[in-house]
Design an enzyme around this catalytic site. Structure first.
Site, mmCIF file in Angstrom:
data_model
loop_
_atom_site.group_PDB
_atom_site.id
_atom_site.type_symbol
_atom_site.label_atom_id
_atom_site.label_comp_id
_atom_site.label_asym_id
_atom_site.label_seq_id
_atom_site.Cartn_x
_atom_site.Cartn_y
_atom_site.Cartn_z
ATOM 1 N N MET A 9 0.905 -1.107 -0.024
ATOM 2 C CA MET A 9 0.093 -0.012 0.008
ATOM 3 C C MET A 9 0.862 1.136 0.154
ATOM 4 O O MET A 9 1.637 1.457 1.068
ATOM 5 C CB MET A 9 -0.848 0.005 1.197
ATOM 6 C CG MET A 9 -2.228 0.959 1.201
ATOM 7 S SD MET A 9 -3.261 0.316 2.562
ATOM 8 C CE MET A 9 -2.302 0.585 4.073
ATOM 9 N N HIS A 10 0.752 2.020 -1.001
ATOM 10 C CA HIS A 10 1.735 3.244 -1.184
ATOM 11 C C HIS A 10 1.017 4.443 -1.685
ATOM 12 O O HIS A 10 1.619 5.539 -1.513
ATOM 13 C CB HIS A 10 2.879 2.823 -2.040
ATOM 14 C CG HIS A 10 2.484 2.703 -3.525
ATOM 15 N ND1 HIS A 10 2.114 1.652 -4.019
ATOM 16 C CD2 HIS A 10 2.767 3.580 -4.264
ATOM 17 C CE1 HIS A 10 1.886 1.849 -5.284
ATOM 18 N NE2 HIS A 10 2.443 3.062 -5.634
ATOM 19 N N ARG A 11 -0.031 4.512 -2.221
ATOM 20 C CA ARG A 11 -0.748 5.378 -2.973
ATOM 21 C C ARG A 11 -1.108 6.495 -2.289
ATOM 22 O O ARG A 11 -1.701 6.170 -1.083
ATOM 23 C CB ARG A 11 -1.963 5.122 -3.930
ATOM 24 C CG ARG A 11 -1.417 4.051 -5.120
ATOM 25 C CD ARG A 11 -2.485 4.127 -6.082
ATOM 26 N NE ARG A 11 -1.711 3.160 -7.146
ATOM 27 C CZ ARG A 11 -1.249 3.859 -8.088
ATOM 28 N NH1 ARG A 11 -0.780 5.024 -8.386
ATOM 29 N NH2 ARG A 11 -0.575 2.924 -9.007
ATOM 30 N N ARG A 70 6.943 5.648 2.359
ATOM 31 C CA ARG A 70 5.868 6.631 2.623
ATOM 32 C C ARG A 70 4.811 6.179 3.727
ATOM 33 O O ARG A 70 4.251 6.751 4.546
ATOM 34 C CB ARG A 70 5.009 6.742 1.366
ATOM 35 C CG ARG A 70 3.945 7.820 1.291
ATOM 36 C CD ARG A 70 3.422 7.801 0.001
ATOM 37 N NE ARG A 70 2.783 9.213 -0.350
ATOM 38 C CZ ARG A 70 3.054 10.286 -0.964
ATOM 39 N NH1 ARG A 70 4.174 10.157 -1.826
ATOM 40 N NH2 ARG A 70 2.217 11.286 -0.993
ATOM 41 N N ASP A 80 -2.739 -1.775 -3.675
ATOM 42 C CA ASP A 80 -2.974 -0.610 -4.677
ATOM 43 C C ASP A 80 -1.871 -0.222 -5.708
ATOM 44 O O ASP A 80 -1.985 1.097 -6.474
ATOM 45 C CB ASP A 80 -3.496 0.636 -3.423
ATOM 46 C CG ASP A 80 -2.003 1.112 -2.986
ATOM 47 O OD1 ASP A 80 -0.887 0.423 -3.300
ATOM 48 O OD2 ASP A 80 -1.969 2.327 -2.101
#
Length: 385
Positions: A222-224, A257, A300
């Site tokens: 998950m990074h968006r 992030r 994602d």
């Protein structure tokens, strides 16, 4: 070929990589250019957009990529700063090496930046992975995709719907070539070299016995920004993942992030170390091994939607849209958005055996790069005639 383009075949194909997804796409292309008869000379340019140079080095090693002849060492920054800095540093390299064309892949800032410099100087541009659309202009990658496709000269698509998107946007059909998916070229070439999930967990001090759960395990990425930059959204997703972990253990490859925001928002208490293995960013061979052995993947990421389809592993995509619709229409991907109920239902379907089985799409056969090299040769020759 656009008006003002330089005479083709007078120099190398200048191949651009900037961030992690580019490496997997460029590796098979470079091999195919070298293997083509006659060979097409290439020159690899790394813009340095990827913030983790250590991870970049590991990916080059894993994929058998040659060391780049040019590294622009741009580093991180806002979208505007990063795009402008790539353009500023790329122009002298373009002037010095006088390539026959510039070949860009994917949709990162480096893709658009190098494309803009090249087309304004009359150098032909080929875009690999053209025509993919999420229809979400809030995604920076969507802007990069649309603008690159508008000005590139040769566009290589991974699925047939991409050509329809391009035609709707006024791109002439003769500029488009359906070649297949180079990401899958890398996957198939490296699957047998993938590192086992157990070895990956051991390397990070985690107990591989976790992988022996009766339901198997799930991989999470998950990074968006839309998922991890807002405290309320990130909390909601971590809460539902914690609930999923009561049904099967999770191996969570944490993007920097995401890790930073978990700490910043004080959400570390939502991660249960007994059921959620939190790993740092993983190398390519580690990720392939983790995915190949997983019961499911929750992500994602655009690339993982494709890779899970090729591996036959069910994928739940925590986004409201996808630029890779073929993974939903034909593959193993299900869009669940950020709705906890939809995510939990998707997990239930997979665990109960009613989830998607899918099939491998057309031309995802490990030979896309060969087709690109062959077409590029003929296209450049036609431009030189």
């Amino acid at each position: 070929m656009s008006q003002g383009s330089q005479t083709a075949l007078t120099g190398p194909v200048m191949c651009i990589v900037g961030a992690r997804p580019n490496f997997m796409k460029m590796a098979p292309i470079l091999r195919a250019l070298a293997a083509h008869q006659p060979p097409l000379a290439s020159l690899l340019v790394h813009t340095g957009q990827h913030y983790d140079q250590g991870m970049s080095h590991q990916l080059f090693e894993d994929l058998g990529l040659p060391r780049p002849e040019i590294n622009l060492e741009v580093g991180s920054g806002s979208h505007a700063v990063q795009t402008a800095e790539v353009m500023r540093r790329f122009e002298p390299a373009l002037d010095e090496h006088k390539p026959s064309c510039v070949l860009v892949v994917g949709d990162v800032n480096s893709t658009l930046a190098c494309t803009l410099v090249a087309v304004k100087k009359g150098v032909p541009v080929a875009h690999v992975e053209a025509g993919l659309r999420s229809w979400d202009r809030k995604m920076p990658e969507e802007i990069n995709r649309v603008l690159t496709d508008q000005v590139a000269d040769r566009l290589y698509t991974t699925e047939r719907s991409a050509a329809d998107n391009l035609l709707r946007e006024g791109v002439a059909a003769e500029r488009v070539c359906f070649a297949g998916n180079v990401m899958i070229d890398s996957l198939l070439a490296n699957r047998d070299k993938a590192r086992s999930a157990a070895d990956t967990l051991r390397a990070h001090g985690a107990d591989p016995a976790l992988l022996g759960h009766p339901a198997g395990y799930a991989v999470v990425t998950m990074h968006r920004p839309s998922n991890v930059d807002d405290a309320v959204t990130l909390r909601s997703l971590l809460e539902v993942l914690r609930e999923v972990s009561t049904r099967l253990p999770l191996v969570f490859a944490l993007h920097p992030r995401t890790r930073s925001n978990i700490d910043r928002f004080g959400l570390g208490g939502l991660t249960d170390p007994a059921r959620m293995v939190m790993l740092p960013p993983q190398g390519y061979l580690e990720m392939v091994g983790l995915m190949a052995g997983a019961t499911m993947v929750l992500t994602d990421s655009g690339g993982l939607q494709e890779e899970t389809t090729a591996l036959g592993v069910p994928c739940l995509t925590m986004r409201e849209n996808t630029e890779r619709p073929i993974t939903v229409e034909q593959g193993t991907n299900t869009m669940v958005g950020r709705d906890p109920a939809a995510i939990l239902q998707g997990v239930t379907d997979i665990l109960e055996g009613t989830g998607k089985r899918g099939r491998v799409p057309e031309l995802w056969d490990g030979r896309a790069a060969e087709r690109i090299a062959a077409d590029l040769w003929h296209w450049l020759r036609a431009g030189a005639a």
